[in-house]
Design a protein around this motif. Structure first.
Motif, short mmCIF file in Angstrom:
data_model
loop_
_atom_site.label_atom_id
_atom_site.label_comp_id
_atom_site.label_asym_id
_atom_site.label_seq_id
_atom_site.Cartn_x
_atom_site.Cartn_y
_atom_site.Cartn_z
N GLY A 152 0.78 -1.23 0.00
CA GLY A 152 0.00 0.00 0.00
C GLY A 152 0.81 1.27 0.00
O GLY A 152 0.32 2.34 0.35
N LEU A 153 2.09 1.18 -0.40
CA LEU A 153 2.91 2.38 -0.34
C LEU A 153 2.69 3.27 -1.56
O LEU A 153 3.31 4.33 -1.67
N ARG A 154 1.83 2.87 -2.46
CA ARG A 154 1.65 3.64 -3.68
C ARG A 154 1.20 5.05 -3.39
O ARG A 154 1.68 6.00 -4.02
N LYS A 155 0.32 5.19 -2.43
CA LYS A 155 -0.18 6.53 -2.15
C LYS A 155 0.73 7.25 -1.17
O LYS A 155 0.80 8.48 -1.16
N LEU A 156 1.41 6.50 -0.33
CA LEU A 156 2.24 7.14 0.70
C LEU A 156 3.55 7.64 0.11
O LEU A 156 4.13 8.60 0.61
N MET A 157 4.06 6.95 -0.92
CA MET A 157 5.35 7.35 -1.50
C MET A 157 5.18 7.43 -3.01
O MET A 157 5.64 6.55 -3.74
N PRO A 158 4.51 8.48 -3.51
CA PRO A 158 4.14 8.52 -4.92
C PRO A 158 5.32 8.52 -5.88
O PRO A 158 5.36 7.76 -6.84
N TRP A 159 6.34 9.36 -5.62
CA TRP A 159 7.45 9.43 -6.56
C TRP A 159 8.24 8.14 -6.59
O TRP A 159 8.66 7.67 -7.65
N THR A 160 8.42 7.55 -5.42
CA THR A 160 9.12 6.28 -5.38
C THR A 160 8.35 5.24 -6.20
O THR A 160 8.92 4.48 -6.97
N TYR A 161 7.01 5.26 -6.04
CA TYR A 161 6.20 4.30 -6.77
C TYR A 161 6.34 4.51 -8.27
O TYR A 161 6.55 3.56 -9.03
N ARG A 162 6.25 5.75 -8.71
CA ARG A 162 6.27 6.00 -10.14
C ARG A 162 7.60 5.58 -10.75
O ARG A 162 7.65 4.92 -11.79
N THR A 163 8.69 5.98 -10.08
CA THR A 163 9.99 5.65 -10.65
C THR A 163 10.24 4.14 -10.58
O THR A 163 10.81 3.54 -11.50
N PHE A 164 9.76 3.51 -9.51
CA PHE A 164 9.93 2.05 -9.41
C PHE A 164 9.17 1.37 -10.54
O PHE A 164 9.64 0.41 -11.16
N LEU A 165 8.02 1.90 -10.84
CA LEU A 165 7.22 1.32 -11.91
C LEU A 165 7.93 1.46 -13.25
O LEU A 165 8.00 0.51 -14.03
N VAL A 166 8.45 2.66 -13.50
CA VAL A 166 9.19 2.88 -14.75
C VAL A 166 10.36 1.90 -14.83
O VAL A 166 10.58 1.24 -15.85
N GLY A 167 11.12 1.78 -13.73
CA GLY A 167 12.25 0.88 -13.71
C GLY A 167 11.82 -0.57 -13.96
O GLY A 167 12.47 -1.30 -14.71
N SER A 168 10.73 -0.96 -13.32
CA SER A 168 10.29 -2.36 -13.47
C SER A 168 9.86 -2.64 -14.90
O SER A 168 10.17 -3.70 -15.46
N LEU A 169 9.13 -1.72 -15.49
CA LEU A 169 8.69 -1.92 -16.87
C LEU A 169 9.90 -1.96 -17.80
O LEU A 169 9.93 -2.76 -18.75
N ALA A 170 10.88 -1.08 -17.52
CA ALA A 170 12.08 -1.09 -18.35
C ALA A 170 12.78 -2.44 -18.23
O ALA A 170 13.21 -3.03 -19.22
N LEU A 171 12.86 -2.93 -17.00
CA LEU A 171 13.54 -4.21 -16.77
C LEU A 171 12.76 -5.33 -17.45
O LEU A 171 13.33 -6.24 -18.06
N ALA A 172 11.48 -5.28 -17.36
CA ALA A 172 10.68 -6.36 -17.96
C ALA A 172 10.76 -6.33 -19.47
O ALA A 172 10.49 -7.32 -20.15
N GLY A 173 11.14 -5.20 -20.00
CA GLY A 173 11.31 -5.14 -21.45
C GLY A 173 10.03 -4.71 -22.16
O GLY A 173 9.67 -5.27 -23.20
N ILE A 174 9.37 -3.74 -21.59
CA ILE A 174 8.12 -3.25 -22.19
C ILE A 174 8.46 -2.08 -23.10
O ILE A 174 9.16 -1.17 -22.71
N PHE A 175 7.90 -2.11 -24.32
CA PHE A 175 8.08 -1.02 -25.27
C PHE A 175 7.47 0.25 -24.69
O PHE A 175 6.42 0.20 -24.07
N PRO A 176 7.99 1.44 -24.87
CA PRO A 176 9.26 1.76 -25.54
C PRO A 176 10.42 2.03 -24.58
O PRO A 176 11.33 2.76 -24.92
N LEU A 177 10.34 1.44 -23.39
CA LEU A 177 11.39 1.74 -22.40
C LEU A 177 12.70 1.04 -22.76
O LEU A 177 12.74 0.16 -23.63
N ALA A 178 13.76 1.43 -22.04
CA ALA A 178 15.12 1.05 -22.45
C ALA A 178 15.33 -0.45 -22.54
O ALA A 178 15.93 -0.94 -23.50
N GLY A 179 14.79 -1.17 -21.56
CA GLY A 179 15.06 -2.60 -21.51
C GLY A 179 14.52 -3.34 -22.73
O GLY A 179 15.07 -4.35 -23.15
N PHE A 180 13.44 -2.82 -23.29
CA PHE A 180 12.87 -3.47 -24.47
C PHE A 180 13.90 -3.53 -25.57
O PHE A 180 14.14 -4.60 -26.16
N TRP A 181 14.54 -2.41 -25.86
CA TRP A 181 15.48 -2.36 -26.98
C TRP A 181 16.70 -3.22 -26.72
O TRP A 181 17.12 -4.01 -27.61
#
Lengths: 101, 173, 684
Positions: free
Chosen positions: C392-421
Motif C-alpha cells: 500500500g505504499l503507492r499513495k504514501l510514496m508517490p514518486w518512489t512508486y512512479r519511478t519504481f514502476l518505470v524501472g520495473s517496466l524497463a527491466l521487464a522489457g516493455i516497449f518503448p522503455l530502455a530494456g525493451f530495446w
C-alpha cells in the motif's frame, strides 16, 4: 818497557779486585776490594797517558779525578756501612737481602 | 820480544819486583782472614802503584796516591773497621762466602779477556820515556780541565756533607 | 529521432565507417578521470570530518567531474569516434613494461559516462540515505575509492592495470558490504564476496600470465594486434587463456556457479547495492570480455570459449530468475534479477554480440540502479527489507512508486522503455548466432532467454504489487523520501525511459558506432533492421508475465504469499534454498577445508616442515657442542692455557735470580760484561 806489561798488571789487579768484591762478606772488605779495582784503573790510565804522550796530560788528570772521587766514595760508603751496622749490629753483606724474592 | 831481552832492561826488573809485590799483596787483600791485615796489604799495593807511577813519569800522581790514598783513605778504612767492630783477630767466623768458585771463574774470565785483548793490540809496542812536569800538569788542570776540577770539588763537598749527615747519631728531640 | 541523430552528427549508415580521431585535449587529459576520485578520496579521509557535509562534498564533486567529463567525451565520440591511448612507463621487469595507461575509446567512454552519471545520482541519493550514519565520512571515502578503482579498471590500457582496478573494486566491495559490521552476518557476507571473487581471480591471473608470456606485453593494443595478425603462438594458447579470463569474469560478474556472493552482498547499504552490485562493479566481467572481444571472435583463437559463455549465461539468467520469485526481501529480488540480467549480457557475449551485450549493460545500469535506489527509499521509510512488512505504499510514496514502476517496466522489457530495446537486441543476436556458429546450443539458449523474459516480468510484477499495492502491513508511518533522494530517482527514471533509443537497428544506431570506436575491429554482427518477429515474441512474453503477475498478486498480496508456499511443494523449497548450492559449497568446500584439510596442513607443518627445521637446529646444536668442547675447550684453549702456564712457571723459576744480595748482582754484571766483550771479539 813495553806498554803491555802495565796493562796486563792492571788487568790482573782488576780481576783480583773482582774476586774480592764477589767473595768477601764484610762490607768494609768489599769496599777495600773496590779500592783495589780503582787503583788498577789508575795504572791503566797513566800508562795510556804516557803511551800517547798527550800534550794535555789527560791520562794523569783523569787519574787524579779518579783518586778524588774514590776518596769521596769511600767516605760515603763507610758512612753507609756504619749506619747499616748501627741498624743491624752486623756488617755482613749477606744479610742485606731485603729486596729478594 | 823475548823475555830475556825484556828482563835485560833494568827498569823491567824493578817493574817485575814491584809487580810481584803488588800482586801478592792484592791476593792477601782478598783472601786474608784478618781484616786489618787486608787493609794493610792494600797499603802495600797502593805503594807499589805509586812506584809504578814514578816509573811512568807521573810524579804528581804518585805522590797524590801516597798522600790521599794511603794517608787518608786507608786511615778512613781503619776507622770504619773499628766502628763496625769487624773481627780484628783471626777467628772462626768466615769472612768469605762458602762458594767461591763462581767468583773465581768470573775474575779469571775477566782477566783472560782483558789480557788477551791488550796483548793482541799492544804486542811489543814500547812505552815512551819521559817525565812529565808537575807545572805542566797544574797548567792543564787549571786551564783546560778547570771545570771538571771545580765539579770534582763539589763532589767532595757533597761527600763531606753527606758523610756527616749519614754518620751522625740520631737526634733524640 | 533523425534530427537528434543529425544533431549528434552520427551517420546513419554502416557503423564501421565512422572515422577515428585521437580525441585531442580531452583525451590527453582523460587520465584525470580515475585520478580525481582517488585524490578526493584522500581528501575525504584527511579532511572529511571537518567539512560541513562530512566529506560528501568532495565525493559529489568527484562524481560530478567524472559525469561531466564522461558525457563530454561521449558527445565527442558520437561526432567523431575517438581512439586514444596515453601511457606513462612505471617500471621494467626483464622485457615486460609496466605502465599506467588511460584508454579513451568507444568502450571506455561508454563506461566513464555510465559510472559518472549513475554514480552522481547514487552519491546524491546517498547523502540522504546515509544521513545520521555513524560512519558517514568513511562510507563516502570508501565509495569514492570504489569509483576511482572502477574507473582505473575501465580506463586501463594494460592487463596489469586492469588487475589493479579489479582488486581495488573487490576491496571496496568488501569494505562497503561490511559497512554495518556490528552485525557479524554482514562481515560474513563481505568475506564471502571477497573469497568467491578471489577464487575466480585465479582464472584471471592464469589468463593474464598465459597471454602476457605468449605475446610478450601486457598492453591491450599489443594483444589485440597479435590477434588481428593471426599470431600462431597466441592462437595455440588462446582457448585456455580466453577460458581462464572468462572464469575471472564469471567471478566478478557473478555467473553460475560463482553467483552465490551477490545475494548476500545485499547486506551492504542500498546505495552500494545500487552502484556496485547492479550498475558498475558486477559489469566488470562483461567489460573484460568486451575489451578482449577479438580474442573470442576471431577464428582460430578463443572462439570455442563462446559456447561455454553462452551456456553459462543461459543457466545464470534462467535459474537465478526463478529464485527471485520466492524472495521476501525486496533487495534479494533485485539481486537475483541482477544476476539474471548479467546472465543475459554474458549470453550475448557468448553469441558473439559485442554491441548487444554492452548495450544491455548500458541500459541495465540505469534501470537497475534506479530500482535499487527506490527499494532503498522504501526500506528507509518502512525500516524493513521484507515485502511482507510493506504494501500500500503507492499513495504514501508517490514518486518512489512512479519511478519504481518505470524501472520495473524497463527491466521487464516493455516497449518503448530502455530494456525493451536492449533485450530485443540480445534475442536478435542469439537468434542470428543460432543460424550461424552457435548452432543448436544457441537455439536452446534463445528459448531460455525468452522464457527468462517471462520470468523477469513475472517477478517484477510480484515485487510491485507486494510493495506498493494492497494494504500497509507494517507498524510505522512511512512517508515519501526527501528530495535529495527522490530527484536522483527521477533522473534515473528518465534515463531508463529514453536510453534505449540510443540504438534502434535500422533507424539510429549511434550506440553501435560509439562502441565501435576501437583501434581494432570487433567483428560482431549488426542487425540491419528491427527483427519484428522476435521483438514481438519478446514483448508478448513480457506482457504475459505482467498479466500473470497482476492476476496472482494484485488483489490480495498477503494471502497470495501464503498460498505460494503451499502451491508448489517441491519447487518452492528448492528455490527458497537457492538449489542448495550454498549448502553444497559450505559442506563440500568450506567444511573439508576447515576440517580435514586444515588439520592435514597443520600436521604437515608441525611434523614435516617444523620437524625439518628442528632437525637442522638439532644438528647445529650437536655440531656446536663438538666444536665447543672438543675444539675450543680442549684444543685452542689448551694451547693458550699452556702458554700462560709456561710463562708462569718460567717466572717462578726465574725469580730466584733476584736474591737481594748485591754480590750476586755484581757477579752477574761482570760475567755479562765479559761475555759481551768475548762475543764482540769473536763475531767481528
Amino acid at each position: 818497557m813495553i806498554v803491555n806489561q802495565f796493562l796486563v798488571l792492571a788487568a790482573l789487579l782488576f780481576s783480583i779486585g773482582i774476586y774480592g768484591v764477589l767473595v768477601r762478606r764484610n762490607a768494609v772488605l768489599v769496599l777495600l776490594s773496590i779500592e783495589l779495582m780503582l787503583t788498577a784503573v789508575n795504572i791503566n790510565l797513566v800508562a795510556f797517558g804516557q803511551y800517547v804522550q798527550d800534550a794535555l796530560l789527560s791520562g794523569q788528570v783523569f787519574a787524579l779525578f779518579v783518586i778524588t772521587v774514590a776518596a769521596a766514595e769511600v767516605g760515603i760508603g763507610l758512612a753507609i756501612v756504619v749506619l747499616i751496622f748501627r741498624n743491624r749490629s752486623s756488617a755482613n753483606v749477606d744479610e742485606l737481602d731485603l729486596l729478594k724474592w | 820480544m823475548e823475555f830475556t831481552d825484556w828482563i835485560a832492561d833494568a827498569r823491567n826488573v824493578v817493574f817485575l819486583v814491584i809487580a810481584v809485590a803488588m800482586i801478592g799483596s792484592a791476593v792477601m787483600v782478598v783472601t786474608s782472614r784478618n781484616v786489618i791485615h787486608a787493609a794493610l796489604m792494600l797499603v802495600v799495593a797502593l805503594a807499589g802503584a805509586a812506584a809504578l807511577f814514578l816509573m811512568l813519569g807521573a810524579e804528581f800522581v804518585a805522590w797524590t796516591v801516597v798522600l790521599v790514598y794511603i794517608g787518608a783513605v786507608i786511615v778512613l778504612f781503619l776507622f770504619g773497621i773499628m766502628i763496625t767492630r769487624a773481627p780484628t783477630k783471626t777467628d772462626s767466623v768466615r769472612l768469605d762466602h762458602k762458594r767461591r768458585w763462581p767468583a773465581a771463574i768470573v775474575a779469571l774470565g775477566t782477566f783472560a779477556t782483558m789480557a788477551t785483548v791488550t796483548t793482541m793490540a799492544f804486542e811489543d809496542i814500547p812505552m815512551p820515556d819521559g817525565v812529565s812536569r808537575t807545572g805542566d800538569l797544574g797548567d792543564v788542570l787549571f786551564s783546560r780541565f778547570v771545570i771538571p776540577f771545580e765539579v770534582v770539588s763539589f763532589v767532595l763537598l757533597a761527600a763531606l756533607i753527606g758523610g756527616i749527615v749519614l754518620a751522625r747519631k740520631d737526634q733524640e728531640s | 529521432m533523425v534530427m537528434l541523430a543529425a544533431l549528434l552528427g552520427a551517420p546513419l549508415a554502416s557503423p564501421e565507417t565512422a572515422h577515428l580521431s585521437d580525441g585531442g585535449v580531452l583525451a590527453q587529459w582523460a587520465w584525470l578521470i580515475p585520478v580525481v576520485p582517488l585524490v578526493l578520496m584522500f581528501g575525504i579521509v584527511f579532511f572529511g570530518k571537518r567539512l560541513p557535509a562530512g566529506g560528501w562534498e568532495l565525493a559529489e564533486a568527484a562524481m560530478l567531474f567524472v559525469a561531466v567529463y564522461g558525457v563530454a567525451l561521449l558527445i565527442m565520440n558520437a561526432s567523431e569516434g575517438i581512439t586514444y591511448e596515453g601511457s606513462i612507463e612505471i617500471a621494467r621487469i626483464g622485457s615486460y613494461v609496466i605502465e599506467w595507461g588511460w584508454v579513451v575509446d568507444g568502450l571506455s567512454i561508454m563506461m566513464y559516462a555510465v559510472v559518472g552519471v549513475v554514480g552522481l545520482a547514487v552519491f546524491t541519493y546517498a547523502k540522504g540515505y546515509m544521513k545520521g550514519d555513524v560512519r558517514f565520512t568513511w562510507f563516502f571515502a570508501a565509495f569514492t575509492m570504489f569509483a576511482g578503482a572502477m574507473l582505473v579498471l575501465v580506463s586501463s590500457a594494460n592487463l596489469i592495470q586492469l588487475i589493479v582496478g579489479w582488486e581495488l573494486v573487490g576491496l571496496a566491495s568488501y569494505l562497503l558490504i561490511g559497512h554495518y559490521w556490528e552485525d557479524h552476518a554482514n562481515n560474513a557476507a563481505a568475506t564471502k564476496a571477497f573469497l568467491v571473487n578471489k577464487i575466480a581471480d585465479v582464472g584471471l591471473f592464469i589468463g593474464v600470465i598465459i597471454i602476457a608470456v605468449t605475446v610478450g606485453s601486457f598492453r591491450f593494443t599489443d594483444i589485440l594486434n597479435a590477434v588481428a595478425e593471426g599470431d600462431s603462438a597466441l592462437a595455440q594458447v588462446a582457448f585456455w587463456a580466453g577460458l581462464a579470463l572468462f572464469i575471472g569474469a564469471m567471478g566478478k560478474s557473478a555467473q553460475f556457479p560463482f553467483h552465490v556472493w551477490l545475494p548476500d552482498a545485499m547486506a551492504g547499504p542500498t546505495p552500494v547495492s545500487s552502484l556496485m552490485h547492479a550498475a558498475t562493479m558486477v559489469t566488470a566481467g562483461v567489460y573484460l570480455v568486451g575489451r578482449m572481444f577479438p580474442l573470442y571472435q576471431t577464428a582460430g583463437f578463443a572462439v570455442d570459449v563462446k559456447a561455454i559463455m553462452i551456456v553459462v549465461g543461459a543457466l545464470t539468467l534462467f535459474l537465478t530468475g526463478l529464485i527471485a520469485l520466492v524472495q521476501d526481501d525486496i533487495k534479494k529480488v533485485l539481486a537475483y534479477s541482477t544476476l539474471s540480467q548479467l546472465g543475459y549480457m554474458t549470453a550475448a557475449m557468448g553469441a558473439g554480440a559485442y554491441t548487444a551485450g554492452l548495450f544491455h549493460l548500458f541500459t541495465h545500469a540505469f534501470f537497475k540502479g534506479l530500482l535499487f535506489l527506490c527499494a532503498g527509499s522504501v526500506i528507509h521509510a518502512v525500516h524493513s527489507n521484507n515485502m511482507s512488512d510493506m504494501g500500500g505504499l503507492r499513495k504514501l510514496m508517490p514518486w518512489t512508486y512512479r519511478t519504481f514502476l518505470v524501472g520495473s517496466l524497463a527491466l521487464a522489457g516493455i516497449f518503448p522503455l530502455a530494456g525493451f530495446w536492449s533485450k530485443d537486441e540480445i534475442l536478435a543476436s542469439i537468434s542470428f548466432d543460432s543460424g550461424h556458429d552457435g548452432g543448436t546450443i544457441a537455439t536452446v539458449v534463445l528459448v531460455a532467454a525468452i522464457a527468462g523474459a517471462f520470468v523477469t516480468a513475472f517477478y517484477m510484477a510480484r515485487a510491485v504489487y507486494l510493495t506498493f499495492f494492497g494494504e500497509y502491513k507494517g507498524h510505522g508511518h512511512p512517508h515519501e523520501s526527501p528530495r535529495v533522494m527522490t530527484y536522483p530517482l527521477i533522473g534515473l527514471g528518465v534515463l531508463s525511459a529514453v536510453a534505449g533509443f540510443a540504438n534502434v537497428p535500422g533507424v539510429f544506431t549511434g550506440f553501435t558506432e560509439w562502441l565501435a570506436a576501437r583501434p581494432v575491429a570487433m567483428g560482431d554482427h549488426h542487425a540491419e533492421a528491427i527483427n519484428f518477429g522476435l521483438a514481438g515474441i519478446g514483448l508478448a512474453v513480457a506482457l504475459l508475465g505482467v498479466v500473470a503477475g497482476t492476476r496472482l498478486w494484485k488483489r490480495d498480496a498477503a494471502t497470495q504469499q501464503a498460498r505460494d508456499t503451499f502451491r508448489i511443494p517441491v519447487l518452492y523449497p528448492l528455490l527458497a534454498n537457492k538449489y542448495y548450492i550454498d549448502d553444497l559449497y559450505l559442506k563440500g568446500v568450506v567444511g573439508p577445508i576447515k576440517g580435514p584439510i586444515a588439520r592435514f596442513t597443520n600436521w604437515t607443518n608441525t611434523y614435516l616442515i617444523d620437524g625439518f627445521v628442528n632437525a637442522f637446529a638439532a644438528v647445529s646444536v650437536f655440531l656446536s657442542r663438538i666444536v665447543y668442547h672438543g675444539l675450543d675447550q680442549r684444543g685452542i684453549d689448551l694451547a693458550f692455557n699452556a702458554v700462560s702456564s709456561a710463562t708462569g712457571e718460567a717466572g717462578d723459576a726465574l725469580r730466584y735470580t733476584t736474591s737481594g744480595k748485591i754480590q750476586d748482582y755484581a757477579a752477574a754484571l761482570f760475567a755479562g760484561a765479559v761475555l759481551l766483550v768475548v762475543g764482540f771479539l769473536i763475531f767481528t
